[in-house]
Write a protein that holds these residues in place. Structure first.
Motif, PDB file in Angstrom:
ATOM      1  N   PHE A 179     -11.536  34.141  28.269  1.00 50.34           N
ATOM      2  CA  PHE A 179     -12.234  34.752  27.140  1.00 50.34           C
ATOM      3  C   PHE A 179     -11.731  34.188  25.812  1.00 50.34           C
ATOM      4  O   PHE A 179     -12.522  34.019  24.875  1.00 50.34           O
ATOM      5  CB  PHE A 179     -12.078  36.273  27.157  1.00 50.34           C
ATOM      6  N   ARG A 180     -10.442  33.920  25.727  1.00 52.08           N
ATOM      7  CA  ARG A 180      -9.903  33.302  24.509  1.00 52.08           C
ATOM      8  C   ARG A 180     -10.654  32.007  24.196  1.00 52.08           C
ATOM      9  O   ARG A 180     -11.053  31.761  23.042  1.00 52.08           O
ATOM     10  CB  ARG A 180      -8.417  33.009  24.695  1.00 52.08           C
ATOM     11  N   ASP A 181     -10.885  31.186  25.196  1.00 53.33           N
ATOM     12  CA  ASP A 181     -11.580  29.914  24.982  1.00 53.33           C
ATOM     13  C   ASP A 181     -13.052  30.140  24.657  1.00 53.33           C
ATOM     14  O   ASP A 181     -13.637  29.396  23.852  1.00 53.33           O
ATOM     15  CB  ASP A 181     -11.443  29.034  26.230  1.00 53.33           C
ATOM     16  N   GLN A 182     -13.675  31.144  25.262  1.00 55.03           N
ATOM     17  CA  GLN A 182     -15.067  31.454  24.942  1.00 55.03           C
ATOM     18  C   GLN A 182     -15.199  31.926  23.499  1.00 55.03           C
ATOM     19  O   GLN A 182     -16.132  31.539  22.793  1.00 55.03           O
ATOM     20  CB  GLN A 182     -15.590  32.515  25.914  1.00 55.03           C
ATOM     21  N   ALA A 183     -14.250  32.775  23.066  1.00 61.05           N
ATOM     22  CA  ALA A 183     -14.301  33.309  21.703  1.00 61.05           C
ATOM     23  C   ALA A 183     -14.135  32.217  20.662  1.00 61.05           C
ATOM     24  O   ALA A 183     -14.737  32.282  19.571  1.00 61.05           O
ATOM     25  CB  ALA A 183     -13.231  34.379  21.532  1.00 61.05           C
ATOM     26  N   ALA A 184     -13.324  31.217  20.973  1.00 57.08           N
ATOM     27  CA  ALA A 184     -13.104  30.131  20.025  1.00 57.08           C
ATOM     28  C   ALA A 184     -14.416  29.422  19.687  1.00 57.08           C
ATOM     29  O   ALA A 184     -14.603  28.936  18.558  1.00 57.08           O
ATOM     30  CB  ALA A 184     -12.089  29.137  20.597  1.00 57.08           C
ATOM     31  N   LYS A 185     -15.354  29.379  20.634  1.00 54.84           N
ATOM     32  CA  LYS A 185     -16.636  28.724  20.392  1.00 54.84           C
ATOM     33  C   LYS A 185     -17.492  29.501  19.404  1.00 54.84           C
ATOM     34  O   LYS A 185     -18.450  28.961  18.856  1.00 54.84           O
ATOM     35  CB  LYS A 185     -17.385  28.567  21.715  1.00 54.84           C
ATOM     36  N   ALA A 186     -17.152  30.789  19.210  1.00 61.02           N
ATOM     37  CA  ALA A 186     -17.864  31.612  18.228  1.00 61.02           C
ATOM     38  C   ALA A 186     -17.067  31.744  16.942  1.00 61.02           C
ATOM     39  O   ALA A 186     -17.418  32.548  16.071  1.00 61.02           O
ATOM     40  CB  ALA A 186     -18.148  32.991  18.808  1.00 61.02           C
ATOM     41  N   GLY A 187     -15.989  30.992  16.823  1.00 65.45           N
ATOM     42  CA  GLY A 187     -15.172  31.029  15.609  1.00 65.45           C
ATOM     43  C   GLY A 187     -14.166  32.162  15.579  1.00 65.45           C
ATOM     44  O   GLY A 187     -13.590  32.451  14.527  1.00 65.45           O
ATOM     45  N   VAL A 188     -13.922  32.811  16.710  1.00 64.04           N
ATOM     46  CA  VAL A 188     -12.974  33.920  16.781  1.00 64.04           C
ATOM     47  C   VAL A 188     -11.664  33.425  17.390  1.00 64.04           C
ATOM     48  O   VAL A 188     -11.672  32.788  18.451  1.00 64.04           O
ATOM     49  CB  VAL A 188     -13.534  35.080  17.624  1.00 64.04           C
ATOM     50  N   THR A 189     -10.563  33.734  16.724  1.00 62.04           N
ATOM     51  CA  THR A 189      -9.250  33.377  17.241  1.00 62.04           C
ATOM     52  C   THR A 189      -8.685  34.551  18.024  1.00 62.04           C
ATOM     53  O   THR A 189      -8.497  35.640  17.467  1.00 62.04           O
ATOM     54  CB  THR A 189      -8.282  33.017  16.102  1.00 62.04           C
ATOM     55  N   VAL A 190      -8.448  34.348  19.298  1.00 61.72           N
ATOM     56  CA  VAL A 190      -7.887  35.380  20.166  1.00 61.72           C
ATOM     57  C   VAL A 190      -6.471  34.971  20.559  1.00 61.72           C
ATOM     58  O   VAL A 190      -6.275  33.921  21.165  1.00 61.72           O
ATOM     59  CB  VAL A 190      -8.747  35.594  21.425  1.00 61.72           C
ATOM     60  N   GLU A 191      -5.523  35.814  20.207  1.00 61.51           N
ATOM     61  CA  GLU A 191      -4.134  35.594  20.627  1.00 61.51           C
ATOM     62  C   GLU A 191      -3.876  36.468  21.860  1.00 61.51           C
ATOM     63  O   GLU A 191      -4.010  37.683  21.810  1.00 61.51           O
ATOM     64  CB  GLU A 191      -3.154  35.979  19.520  1.00 61.51           C
ATOM     65  N   VAL A 192      -3.516  35.846  22.966  1.00 64.82           N
ATOM     66  CA  VAL A 192      -3.246  36.567  24.203  1.00 64.82           C
ATOM     67  C   VAL A 192      -1.794  37.016  24.227  1.00 64.82           C
ATOM     68  O   VAL A 192      -0.886  36.200  24.077  1.00 64.82           O
ATOM     69  CB  VAL A 192      -3.560  35.697  25.438  1.00 64.82           C
TER      70      VAL A 192
END
Length: 526
Positions: free
Chosen positions: A389-402
């Motif tokens: 999901f972190r990698d999917q979110a990056a495509k929408a411009g969202v930075t996800v820190e796990v």
């Protein structure tokens, strides 16, 4: 295999806390015509059932603290042993509706706040009949506030002080409020019936299909067929549970012929052996575990419904099922209970839409959003799903820190802390999911979804006698959750068990924790 494997620590904790539940069976009428036996369809193997033999089943265990007290169970092993020794008044069918067990029938009054339950003729292992007094004793024991019995919350709707035996086999349950779905309270996880006065379980006496022979906590348990069982004696002469905490130990014991049944196998193991015509057979129990993420709806950024919708649209569910579950499951649609009674199957399947997600985030003033995703190795696929999901979110411009948390305290930690976290649930009726997790006063409300109008819909549902009207309320509540809720449900995992080729009769369409899961009284050896 009679001794614990050294160094094996992994425990198969149950993730479903079955509580007050949703049925739709027989409100206001008797259900004597309902089958008390199995509700499952397909079973493994075929041919005529044979009598005799001992089946050995490998489960992850709980160490020296294990007990045969059915009211204290937390592990799958506890639940399977309890099912062999004891009975509940009802249990869940494959669609998570209540099926009668020790209860022969039930009937509500017009106000849905009194339920008359008639017991079937059954006896305990020592020959005593199962009576209404045994039922009341068991429920009052579970409800003791000084104890920590898991089913206590499930029995909360019952006024046990006012409930009474109206005959040797009839109980009048008086409730604190109208409860249309009361039959599933009777099916609650851990709500087993024990003889009146029972407090010790070193030599337990139940009414189940097997009798106790021996028990070594953390090692093994041996049971023998109960020829007087009300639902017909088991095919097996003996049933033995052995402890193997690691999945590798369970599959190796199965391949080596040391056990006949191995619970909780990995998807990679299933792929390696399924359909290969080898020494073992793989059985998939579909829709056994919901997989998803929780967003806290009362905290930024998820207090904005546009951000929640954006996250729904960021998820590529097919990729999550393939990557995190190794394909052993099916896609979710942001609602709990796919395949269960009352599931809103008609809502459009959500698909990834990154353009729409970016638009919603920009509209919400969150175009450069950064969020922390809490996860843990507490459950299979959690850390893998978080990375995907972190990698999917990056495509929408969202930075996800796990952020990987402590698996021993993970569920407690994410209940009140953080904003975004990995989540899983086992099988339970959709009403239980709502009552436990989505009301303003729910004790395990991880999304912090608190809406007074939603609470009122739930009260209306429980006060509604007509099944069609209740179905409409279920649909309305789920539509609301689909559009505004905090559960991002991306998949439903299979539960996987393995058996030797000589094992027959294992139910194939029974989610874990339902009636036909671990029904060893219906299994035989070819």
């Amino acid at each position: 295999m009679h001794h614990p494997h050294p160094g094996l620590r992994r425990r198969g904790f149950l993730t479903a806390a079955a509580a007050t539940a949703a049925a739709g069976i027989g409100i206001g009428i008797g259900i004597a015509g309902c089958s008390a036996g199995t509700g499952a369809g397909a079973r493994s193997g075929g041919g005529t059932a044979r009598k005799g033999g001992r089946l050995r089943a490998a489960f992850a265990g709980g160490g020296a603290a294990e007990t045969l007290d059915p009211h204290l169970g937390n592990l799958f092993a506890d639940a399977a042993r309890a099912k062999a020794l004891f009975d509940k008044l009802a249990d869940y069918g494959p669609d998570l509706t209540a099926r009668p067990r020790l209860a022969e029938r039930w009937e509500a009054n017009a106000g849905l706040d009194r339920w008359a339950v008639t017991l079937r003729e059954a006896v305990f292992h020592d020959g005593r009949p199962v009576t209404a007094e045994d039922v009341l004793f068991s429920y009052r024991r579970i409800a003791d506030p000084k104890k920590a019995f898991r089913a206590r919350a499930s029995l909360e709707p019952i006024d046990l002080a006012a409930s009474r035996a109206t005959g040797p086999r009839t109980v009048e349950f008086r409730l604190k409020r109208p409860t249309a779905e009361f039959p599933n309270v009777l099916a609650a996880f851990g709500a087993y019936i024990v003889p009146k006065g029972t407090e010790r379980f070193d030599e337990p006496v139940g009414s189940g299909p097997f009798r106790h022979v021996s028990f070594a906590p953390g090692r093994s348990a041996r049971f023998r067929r109960n020829d007087a069982y009300w639902d017909g004696p088991p095919h097996l002469d003996e049933l033995e549970f052995v402890v193997a905490n690691e999945e590798s130990a369970r599959i190796n014991a199965l391949l080596g012929g040391q056990v006949d049944y191995a619970h909780e196998l990995a998807p990679t193991t299933a792929r390696a052996h399924e359909g290969k015509g080898g020494r073992i057979e793989i059985v998939r129990l579909r829709n056994s575990a919901m997989q998803g993420f929780v967003m806290k709806t009362d905290r930024p950024p998820f207090d904005d419904p546009r951000v929640r919708e954006a996250f729904f649209l960021i998820a590529d569910r097919d990729e999550l099922v393939k990557g995190a579950l190794s394909g052993a499951g099916e896609t979710g649609n942001d609602l709990f209970g796919k395949g269960y009674a009352h599931y809103a199957a008609g809502l459009p399947q959500r698909r990834q839409d990154l353009d729409r997600a970016r638009h919603l985030l920009k509209e919400a003033g969150a175009g450069d959003l950064k969020v922390t995703l809490d996860t843990s190795p507490v459950a299979a696929g959690f850390t893998e799903a978080a990375g995907i999901f972190r990698d999917q979110a990056a495509k929408a411009g969202v930075t996800v820190e796990v952020r990987v948390g402590n698996k021993d305290s993970y569920w407690k930690d994410i209940l009140d802390h953080g904003t975004f976290a990995s989540y899983r649930s086992g099988a339970m009726p959709i009403e239980s999911h709502i009552s436990q997790r989505l009301l303003s006063d729910s004790t395990t409300n991880a999304t912090h979804w608190r809406r007074k109008d939603f609470d009122e819909l739930y009260r209306r549902l429980q006060s509604t006698k007509d099944a069609a009207e209740r179905a409409g309320l279920y649909e309305r509540m789920q539509r609301r959750l689909y559009s505004e809720g905090g559960f991002l449900v991306w998949g439903f995992a299979d539960w996987i068990v393995g058996t030797s080729r000589r094992v027959r009769g294992v139910a194939r369409d029974a989610p874990a924790n339902t009636l036909d899961w671990a029904r060893f009284d219906k299994v035989w050896l070819a």
